[in-house]
Design a protein around this motif. Structure first.
Motif, short mmCIF file in Angstrom:
data_model
loop_
_atom_site.label_atom_id
_atom_site.label_comp_id
_atom_site.label_asym_id
_atom_site.label_seq_id
_atom_site.Cartn_x
_atom_site.Cartn_y
_atom_site.Cartn_z
N ALA A 46 0.83 -1.21 0.00
CA ALA A 46 0.00 0.00 0.00
C ALA A 46 0.86 1.26 0.00
O ALA A 46 0.52 2.25 -0.66
N TRP A 49 2.32 1.86 -3.55
CA TRP A 49 1.29 2.31 -4.47
C TRP A 49 0.83 3.73 -4.14
O TRP A 49 0.58 4.54 -5.03
N LEU A 50 0.74 4.05 -2.85
CA LEU A 50 0.33 5.39 -2.43
C LEU A 50 1.32 6.44 -2.93
O LEU A 50 0.93 7.48 -3.48
N ARG A 53 1.07 6.74 -6.71
CA ARG A 53 -0.20 7.38 -7.10
C ARG A 53 -0.15 8.89 -6.86
O ARG A 53 -0.64 9.67 -7.67
N ALA A 174 -3.79 -6.88 -0.16
CA ALA A 174 -3.58 -5.43 -0.33
C ALA A 174 -3.98 -4.98 -1.72
O ALA A 174 -4.57 -3.90 -1.89
N VAL A 178 -6.62 -2.04 -1.89
CA VAL A 178 -6.20 -0.75 -2.44
C VAL A 178 -7.10 -0.36 -3.61
O VAL A 178 -7.50 0.80 -3.76
N GLY A 182 -8.98 1.69 -0.95
CA GLY A 182 -7.89 2.64 -0.79
C GLY A 182 -6.79 2.11 0.12
O GLY A 182 -6.94 1.08 0.79
N GLU A 183 -5.68 2.82 0.16
CA GLU A 183 -4.51 2.37 0.90
C GLU A 183 -4.70 2.41 2.42
O GLU A 183 -4.10 1.64 3.16
N CYS A 186 -5.34 -0.72 4.59
CA CYS A 186 -4.18 -1.62 4.76
C CYS A 186 -3.33 -1.19 5.96
O CYS A 186 -2.86 -2.03 6.73
N ALA A 268 -3.22 -1.72 -9.51
CA ALA A 268 -2.91 -2.22 -8.18
C ALA A 268 -3.02 -3.74 -8.12
O ALA A 268 -2.25 -4.41 -7.42
#
Length: 446
Positions: A46, A49-50, A53, A174, A178, A182-183, A186, A268
């Protein structure tokens, strides 16, 4: 009758692979960590990826990886001295509690939609400081949990299987969460998961460990530990190969979002699938290691595993197929875990008890501490020559390092052999047949 005999054989094999779980304290540790590590891998996926993003930057992916792991390189030796000086259970309870608080704070900010990039960097750095103390303390703590010394290698292999079982489950969960929630969820689950390991550690019944007499200044003990580790060739070469692989190969993880999005044209879900593929290969590696009954032969495993890891990373760098890429990552996961777990087992076997914490801190520095430098380098280099070329260079370096280590094994075996003899690992020597052992030296030592 044949089916019954086959079932009995399978049961015997399974008991052999799980023999370290006969120790109550280790069972508690294994159960608590199994829950907590799923949350840890969920947070790692997470977090990557956050960051990607929010920023779309390979360099910032490298920066976050750097600040989350560079404290290990700087502070792990101090943690090693503390692990040799103080009781390890209260130290572990403190580090696990702080990690839980970090995850909870991160969850609050992400779930409320108020997450500046500087805060992510700061919280990543905080977790890095906590891990710098937690990892070497936890590594040396395992020895206290296993009742039979001969089960130590099995316990380390089971630790690795636990990590990679979580690596298989965590990223998969995850990826779904995600994409749907959303993150932030997680991070919240990870915070809650720390309760399992905190409860498990608190419930252990530990034998009193005598305190080391005549403590010296911390800097003196650091120098003493460094001299002990790096003056002995087998320890030095194992740590050097680990450092090379961590510096040049392991940073593939921070570049994974780029491959998922730009090379494989996914999202994701694809990212989680790729991370899970690494876990599948690593989990298979730990099953193989858990089935081994002796430390003999692990030196060769280390050399081959580093080459397998390098080949897997290079293959992944060249692939643009959603079928081949996970296969190469599974191969890389197998090689990476085989090298790390085998290195850990040999080090834990040959090191003196009063220096175990410090040697394991150098192991942590080589394994975890070199990775942030490599992450920062990989992010910067990928911005210039591309992620695929960056991983190709790293894979080639790991292949070369594994080959050189393999060539050096014949010089390391005579140095490790007396320790194995003293511990009774070489049966002929344990029985007093030194002359016969010299003539029939196992070809796979150390």
């Amino acid at each position: 009758m044949g089916a019954s005999a086959q079932m009995e054989k399978v049961g015997t094999r399974l008991r052999l692979m799980l023999r370290a779980l006969n120790s109550r304290n280790y069972r508690l540790f294994f159960a608590g960590q199994s829950v907590s590590l799923v949350g840890t891998w969920m947070q790692q996926v997470a977090m990557s990826w956050l960051v990607y993003r929010l920023t779309g930057s390979a360099l910032l992916l490298g920066v976050v990886g750097f600040v989350s792991q560079i404290p290990t390189f700087l502070l792990a030796p101090v943690a090693g001295v503390l692990a040799d000086r103080w009781k390890r259970r209260p130290l572990l309870l403190a580090t696990q509690t702080l990690a839980m608080v970090q995850a909870a704070v991160l969850a609050v900010f992400v779930l409320t939609g108020t997450t500046p990039v500087w805060l992510i960097v700061a919280l990543s750095a905080l977790l890095g400081v906590v891990n710098a103390f937690d990892i070497p303390i936890r590594q040396s703590f395992v020895v206290e949990l296993v009742e039979k010394k001969e089960d130590l290698g099995n316990a380390i292999a089971l630790n690795s299987s636990m990590v990679n079982g979580a690596r298989l489950i965590g990223p998969s969960i995850a990826g779904v969460l995600v994409a749907t929630l959303g993150e932030g969820i997680c991070f919240l689950i990870n915070a809650a998961s720390y309760l399992a390991v905190i409860i498990a550690i608190a419930a252990m019944r530990l034998k009193p460990v005598p305190q080391r007499p005549g403590r010296k200044h911390i800097l003196h003990e650091l120098r003493e530990g460094f001299g002990y580790a790096f003056d002995f060739k087998p320890i030095r070469y194992i740590l050097m190969l680990l450092g090379l692989v961590s510096l040049m190969g392991m940073p593939y993880v921070v570049l994974m979002p780029i491959f998922a999005k730009e090379v494989l044209h996914g999202g994701a879900h694809t990212f989680g699938f790729l991370m899970a593929s690494v876990g599948i290969g690593a989990f298979g590696s730990t099953l193989y290691l858990a089935s081994r009954t002796s430390v003999l032969g692990l030196g060769r495993v280390i050399a081959v595993a580093a080459c397998v890891f390098g080949f897997g990373i290079a293959g992944f760098a060249l692939s643009s197929s959603l079928v081949l890429s996970p296969l190469f990552l599974a191969l890389a996961g197998f090689g990476a875990m085989a090298q790390v777990a085998s290195s850990n087992t040999i080090l834990q076997t040959i090191v003196d008890d009063d220096k175990r914490g410090r040697v394991m801190s150098f192991f942590t520095m080589s394994f975890m501490g070199a990775t942030p430098i490599g992450s920062l380098m990989a992010g910067a280099v990928a911005n210039r020559i591309g992620a695929q070329n960056t991983l190709l260079i790293g894979g080639a370096a790991c292949l070369l390092g594994g080959a050189l280590f393999g060539r050096e094994l014949r010089n390391l075996r005579p140095l490790v052999r007396p320790i194995y003899a003293r511990l009774g690992i070489i049966p002929e020597v344990a029985a007093g047949m030194q002359a016969a052992a010299d003539l029939t030296c196992p070809p796979e030592d150390p």
